[in-house]
Design an enzyme around this catalytic site. Structure first.
Site, short mmCIF file in Angstrom:
data_model
loop_
_atom_site.label_atom_id
_atom_site.label_comp_id
_atom_site.label_asym_id
_atom_site.label_seq_id
_atom_site.Cartn_x
_atom_site.Cartn_y
_atom_site.Cartn_z
N CYS A 24 -0.17 4.15 1.63
CA CYS A 24 -0.54 5.19 2.89
C CYS A 24 0.33 5.39 4.08
CB CYS A 24 -1.93 4.76 3.36
SG CYS A 24 -1.71 3.14 4.34
N CYS A 84 -3.84 6.07 0.16
CA CYS A 84 -3.67 4.85 -0.53
C CYS A 84 -3.23 4.91 -1.80
CB CYS A 84 -4.48 3.66 -0.24
SG CYS A 84 -4.88 3.52 1.46
N LYS A 101 -12.42 -5.24 2.00
CA LYS A 101 -12.01 -4.30 3.25
C LYS A 101 -12.61 -3.03 3.36
CE LYS A 101 -7.67 -1.35 4.39
NZ LYS A 101 -6.33 -0.92 3.99
N LYS A 141 -11.64 -7.51 6.22
CA LYS A 141 -11.17 -6.67 7.17
C LYS A 141 -12.09 -5.36 7.23
CE LYS A 141 -7.04 -3.51 8.22
NZ LYS A 141 -6.06 -3.23 7.41
N ARG A 199 -11.56 7.67 3.27
CA ARG A 199 -11.07 6.55 2.14
C ARG A 199 -12.19 5.98 1.73
NH1 ARG A 199 -5.90 4.68 6.05
NH2 ARG A 199 -4.53 6.18 5.21
N CYS A 207 0.98 -1.09 0.02
CA CYS A 207 0.13 -0.20 0.15
C CYS A 207 0.80 1.10 0.18
CB CYS A 207 -0.89 0.02 1.18
SG CYS A 207 -2.38 1.08 1.04
N TYR A 245 -3.23 -8.97 16.36
CA TYR A 245 -2.20 -8.84 17.27
C TYR A 245 -2.41 -9.42 18.67
CZ TYR A 245 -2.66 -4.91 13.93
OH TYR A 245 -2.37 -4.00 12.71
N GLU A 282 -16.42 -7.96 -5.07
CA GLU A 282 -14.93 -7.64 -4.68
C GLU A 282 -13.99 -8.77 -4.71
OE1 GLU A 282 -13.40 -4.75 -4.81
OE2 GLU A 282 -14.61 -3.05 -4.19
#
Length: 322
Positions: A118, A126, A191, A244, A213, A116, A309, A229
């Site tokens: 960004c 982006c 996304k 996401k 965005r 990306c 994470y 998509e």
């Protein structure tokens, strides 16, 4: 007469009939690499997560390997930003340096490079910008160039997260032309323009300098559109599909799993992580139980792999239960 409670009589029986399991080798751990030296910057909005310079990257990578995690997802934080995000495709950029370092010192790890602009653009978007509009087709060659540079450095997988139309085709063609036919594309196909990314933008320094965005990331209200998509990205050559965020979009993950025979990756994003951490710090929730319930929920929805994470903690909890 059926009595469903027979399956729940004790832990042994519950384990025998359990439909979904969380495995360490299905976890992908995101890592933020920052340009500079001797840096370990804690991200205030993401307790337990830090930005690492390459000379201290071994601290996090050792933990990853000791946990048995097989794959990492790299995000770069450059010292230089400009309107074209040139540090994203600079062969000596921070991500390329990190990939080469990891490939040399931790060769068994699967390296996934986020593709990306960004984090690298001065405006934080982006794609390229002209007169306040994010340009689609003009951005594609730069994304392809970044993907090829990561493959040259030694990345195992490239993961375009920009949500520009036709970027999977552009990246696939560029990789093939450079001889990287065996480097898979893990596409952020579904996304959404979500508020759950805010802590990530603190960690990556990637907040947009103007606007938002919503002209390229998906409307959170649209589920069926996600299937379009995904179908387009598969047609263009995507090997994996990322959905996401994850927790608020399990219906999307389920729909993708029912329609397409392709590995689905759920991205348990920064805001989802930080909410659990904040509640656990306050003593309002059992962190382990909440995280593991979320993980199994994503598997139940149809995810094959999970970017999270929480990965280091999840791996530890899985080993403790063995």
């Amino acid at each position: 007469m059926d009595r469903m409670r027979r399956f729940r009589k004790n832990e042994a029986i519950r384990s025998m009939v359990r439909e979904n399991h969380i495995r360490v080798d299905e976890l992908i751990y995101p890592i933020f690499v920052i340009e500079g030296e001797n840096i370990c910057n804690p991200v205030a909005s993401m307790p337990g997560i830090c930005q690492y310079s390459i000379d201290r990257l071994h601290e996090e990578l050792d933990r990853v390997c000791n946990a048995g995690i097989l794959a990492i997802l790299l995000f770069g934080i450059p010292a230089h930003k400009d309107e074209t995000g040139s540090s994203a495709y600079n062969e000596n950029g921070v991500v390329n340096q990190a990939i080469r370092y990891i490939r040399k010192n931790y060769d068994s790890l699967v390296i996934i490079a986020d593709v990306c602009l960004c984090e690298y653009t001065s405006h934080g978007h982006c794609g390229l910008v002209k007169n306040g509009k994010i340009l689609n087709d003009e951005t594609l060659p730069l994304l392809a160039r970044a993907a090829v540079s990561y493959a040259k450095a030694g990345a195992d997988i490239v993961a375009p997260s920009d949500m520009m139309d036709k970027r999977v085709a552009a990246i696939r063609e560029a990789l093939d032309q450079e001889g990287f036919t065996e480097v898979p594309v893990m596409s952020y196909s579904a996304k959404f323009a979500s508020c759950y990314y805010s802590p990530f933008r603190d960690a990556a320094g990637s907040a947009p300098g103007f606007g938002d965005r919503k002209t390229y990331q998906m409307d959170p209200a649209n589920g069926r559109e996600a299937l379009r998509e995904v179908e387009q990205d598969i047609f263009e050559g995507a090997d994996f599909i990322i959905a996401k965020p994850a927790l608020g979009y399990m219906d999307v993950i389920k729909d993708i799993s029912l329609h397409y025979n392709i590995p689905i990756v759920a991205y348990n994003v920064s805001g989802e992580y930080s909410m659990i951490k904040a509640a656990a710090i306050q003593g309002w929730i059992d962190e382990k139980k909440a995280v593991m319930e979320n993980m199994v929920g994503l598997k139940r929805a149809g995810a094959k792999m999970i970017i999270t994470y929480h990965a280091l903690d999840v791996a530890k909890w899985i080993k403790e239960a063995e």
